[in-house]
Scaffold this active site. Structure first.
Site, PDB file in Angstrom:
ATOM      1  N   ASP A 109      -9.080 -54.386  58.414  1.00 25.52           N
ATOM      2  CA  ASP A 109      -9.493 -53.001  58.639  1.00 25.52           C
ATOM      3  C   ASP A 109     -10.851 -52.728  58.016  1.00 25.52           C
ATOM      4  OD1 ASP A 109      -6.940 -52.849  59.675  1.00 25.52           O
ATOM      5  OD2 ASP A 109      -6.390 -51.018  58.606  1.00 25.52           O
ATOM      6  N   HIS A 127       3.492 -53.698  56.212  1.00 31.36           N
ATOM      7  CA  HIS A 127       3.590 -54.754  57.218  1.00 31.36           C
ATOM      8  C   HIS A 127       4.685 -55.760  56.860  1.00 31.36           C
ATOM      9  CE1 HIS A 127      -0.697 -53.426  57.083  1.00 31.36           C
ATOM     10  NE2 HIS A 127      -0.479 -53.317  58.374  1.00 31.36           N
ATOM     11  N   GLY A 158      -3.378 -50.963  62.520  1.00 29.87           N
ATOM     12  CA  GLY A 158      -2.422 -51.598  63.398  1.00 29.87           C
ATOM     13  C   GLY A 158      -1.347 -50.633  63.871  1.00 29.87           C
ATOM     14  N   SER A 159      -0.850 -50.861  65.070  1.00 32.22           N
ATOM     15  CA  SER A 159       0.276 -50.075  65.571  1.00 32.22           C
ATOM     16  C   SER A 159       1.553 -50.533  64.869  1.00 32.22           C
ATOM     17  CB  SER A 159       0.396 -50.244  67.081  1.00 32.22           C
ATOM     18  OG  SER A 159      -0.754 -49.731  67.733  1.00 32.22           O
ATOM     19  N   GLY A 160       2.625 -49.777  65.074  1.00 31.02           N
ATOM     20  CA  GLY A 160       3.892 -50.070  64.422  1.00 31.02           C
ATOM     21  C   GLY A 160       4.173 -49.186  63.228  1.00 31.02           C
ATOM     22  N   HIS A 161       3.208 -48.295  62.891  1.00 34.03           N
ATOM     23  CA  HIS A 161       3.370 -47.386  61.750  1.00 34.03           C
ATOM     24  C   HIS A 161       3.496 -45.929  62.203  1.00 34.03           C
ATOM     25  CE1 HIS A 161       2.305 -50.865  59.451  1.00 34.03           C
ATOM     26  NE2 HIS A 161       1.078 -50.895  59.931  1.00 34.03           N
ATOM     27  N   LYS A 215      -7.668 -47.782  55.508  1.00 32.08           N
ATOM     28  CA  LYS A 215      -6.692 -48.367  54.600  1.00 32.08           C
ATOM     29  C   LYS A 215      -7.207 -49.718  54.103  1.00 32.08           C
ATOM     30  CE  LYS A 215      -3.065 -48.413  57.296  1.00 32.08           C
ATOM     31  NZ  LYS A 215      -3.833 -48.216  58.545  1.00 32.08           N
TER      32      LYS A 215
END
Length: 333
Positions: free
Chosen positions: A110, A219, A54-57, A105
Site C-alpha cells: 500500500d 489479513h 485490498g478487498s475483503g475488509h 494503511k
C-alpha cells in the site's frame, strides 16, 4: 470452502457492481482501473480525501465514500494492495483544485503504490499529501509489515479527516489533523477462526477448538500469542491492557471506543465485549465520550474482534460528530 460467489477471479468486480447499484445515490464505480468515487466528485474547492487497500475488509474502504468521509476508494484484489494506476486515476478523478490527501494503511505494498501514485499526480501539478496510519499495537518485531499495521483506527481517521475536508478545511489543516489522529489512536485484535481467501480456498491458519490468536492482523497475519480460549472478561483485558499501556492512556483522558467485528462475530458477543471494555475504562478514570460498534473493518468471515481507542481532542470530537452520509456510516443528515 463455502462462499456466495461465482468464480474467485471475479469476486471483487461483481461485488463492486452490487455496491454501485445499491448506493447509486452516493457513489459510482469505475471498472478499469477499479475505483469507487463520490457521485458528485470532483467537488470544486474542496480537499479530496482518498484511501484504499485490498478487498475483503468491507465496508472498508468503499463503504465510506460519500459526503463527510472519502471522495474515493481504491479496491485491490482480495488482501492485495491497489495498483499505482488505480490510485492515480482516483486522485485525478476527484481533485477539485484544493489538493488531495491520501490516507494509507501501513502495509508495504500500500505504502509503495500510493507513494508512486502521489509522484505521478505531483507530475500532473496536483498537490498531494500522504499520511500513513499504523495503529496496531500488536506488532512488535514483524516480518509481515514495515512496522505497525494500519487497522481499526483507519475508520476513525477517514471519518474525522473527511469531515474536516467537507467543512472547507484546507490541505494543510487536513494533513495536520490526520497526523494528530494517527498519533493518538491505538488498536489490537484477536481471532477465534481464520479467513479463507477465495482464490486460495483454505483457511489462512488453523486454531484448535479451545484456542485463540491474540494480536492478529486483518489479513490473517500471526498475532502476539496463541493461547487457550479465555472468558470474555479476560479476553477484553488481553486487548485493552497493551492498548492502554502503549500511548499511554491516562486517567482523565476522553476517548472514542471502537469495538469492531472481524466479520464472523455476532453482535450479541460484540456488544457483550464492548460493555466489558467500557467498565474497564471507567474503572481507570478514562471517559468514553463516543462509541462505534459493529463490523467496519473485517477480514472476510474471520470470527474475532478488535478494540480501538482514540484519545479525543475537542477538534476531533467536533469532526466525529459532523454529518456523514455513506453506505456504511451515516448520521446528522
Amino acid at each position: 470452502m463455502k462462499k456466495i460467489i461465482n468464480e474467485p477471479g471475479t469476486v471483487v468486480a461483481e461485488s463492486l457492481r452490487g455496491l454501485a447499484v445499491a448506493h447509486a445515490d452516493l457513489l459510482r464505480v469505475v471498472d478499469d482501473p477499479a475505483q469507487v468515487l463520490r457521485v458528485d466528485a470532483p467537488v470544486a474547492g474542496k480537499v479530496a480525501v482518498v484511501s484504499g487497500g485490498g478487498s475483503g475488509h468491507e465496508p472498508l474502504h468503499g463503504g465510506f465514500v460519500g459526503p463527510g468521509m472519502l471522495d474515493a476508494a481504491c479496491p485491490g484484489a482480495v488482501f492485495t494492495s491497489p495498483t499505482p494506476d488505480q490510485v492515480h486515476a482516483a486522485v485525478t478523478a476527484v481533485h477539485g483544485g484544493a489538493g488531495v490527501l491520501l490516507l494509507v494503511k501501513n502495509y508495504t505494498g500500500d505504502v509503495l503504490n500510493f507513494e508512486t501514485a502521489a509522484e505521478l499526480a505531483a507530475a500532473d501539478g496536483i498537490d498531494v499529501r500522504t499520511v500513513v496510519i499504523d495503529d496496531d499495537v500488536a506488532v512488535q518485531d514483524s516480518t509481515w509489515t514495515a512496522g505497525r499495521r494500519g487497522v481499526g483506527g483507519t475508520v476513525l481517521l477517514e471519518k474525522i479527516v473527511g469531515a474536516a475536508a467537507e467543512s472547507g478545511a484546507d490541505l494543510d489543516t487536513c494533513e495536520r489533523l490526520a497526523r494528530a489522529v494517527v498519533a493518538d489512536v491505538r488498536s489490537m485484535g484477536m481471532a477465534l477462526s481464520a479467513p479463507t481467501v477465495p482464490h486460495v480456498g483454505t483457511p489462512s491458519f488453523e486454531l484448535a477448538a479451545d484456542e485463540m490468536e491474540v494480536g492478529i492482523g486483518i489479513h490473517g497475519e500471526p498475532g502476539r500469542a496463541r493461547t487457550p480460549l479465555l472468558p470474555a472478561d479476560a479476553l477484553v483485558a488481553s486487548l485493552l491492557d497493551p492498548i492502554l499501556a502503549d500511548l499511554p492512556f491516562a486517567e482523565g483522558d476522553d476517548v472514542l471506543l471502537f469495538t469492531n467485528s472481524m466479520g464472523g462475530t455476532p453482535l450479541l458477543e460484540l456488544y457483550l465485549a464492548h460493555g466489558i471494555a467500557e467498565d474497564v475504562l471507567a474503572a481507570r478514570g478514562i471517559e468514553v465520550k463516543r462509541r462505534l460498534v459493529g463490523p467496519y473493518v473485517t477480514s472476510l468471515e474471520m470470527q474475532g474482534m478488535s478494540l480501538t481507542l482514540l484519545r479525543l481532542s475537542e477538534e476531533m470530537l467536533s469532526y466525529w460528530d459532523a454529518p456523514v452520509h455513506t453506505a456504511a456510516l451515516r448520521w446528522g443528515r
